[in-house]
Motif scaffolding. Structure first.
Motif: not given
Length: 110
Positions: A88-110
């Motif tokens: 956000q400090s280097l690219c303030p106009s970019v709408d950025f966020d993180l999606f945490v992918v939990d490997d233990s989630d049974p809905r996760r694609l293999n």
């Protein structure tokens, strides 16, 4: 739009959604023209890709004045706020966020 190495993901045994509205592109293919032709509402990429990371892509999106959402997929991080602040400090106009992918989630694609 999903930015990364789809061939490497498939060769690693991952499944990728087969949806005609999704466009898979490599980091090297990213261009102003590509963004204008697809007009993605959201761009997804791994936090750390092969030969690039989310910051590299954020800088490009900032230069191209991309107005959609940009999300990086990542595992649980010890300090996700640090990553957020840096991008956000280097690219303030970019709408950025993180999606945490939990490997233990049974809905996760293999």
């Amino acid at each position: 739009m999903i930015v990364g190495d789809a061939a490497a993901w498939l060769s690693a045994g991952r499944s990728l959604p087969d949806d005609p509205s999704l466009h898979y592109v490599s980091f090297d293919e990213m261009s102003q023209r590509l963004l204008e032709s697809f007009e993605p509402d959201i761009i997804l990429t791994p936090l750390l890709g092969q030969g690039f990371d989310a910051l590299d892509l954020a800088v490009i999106l900032e230069q191209y004045k991309y107005k959609g959402r940009f999300r990086a997929l990542c595992p649980k991080l010890p300090n996700p706020d640090l990553v957020m602040r840096e991008i956000q400090s280097l690219c303030p106009s970019v709408d950025f966020d993180l999606f945490v992918v939990d490997d233990s989630d049974p809905r996760r694609l293999n």
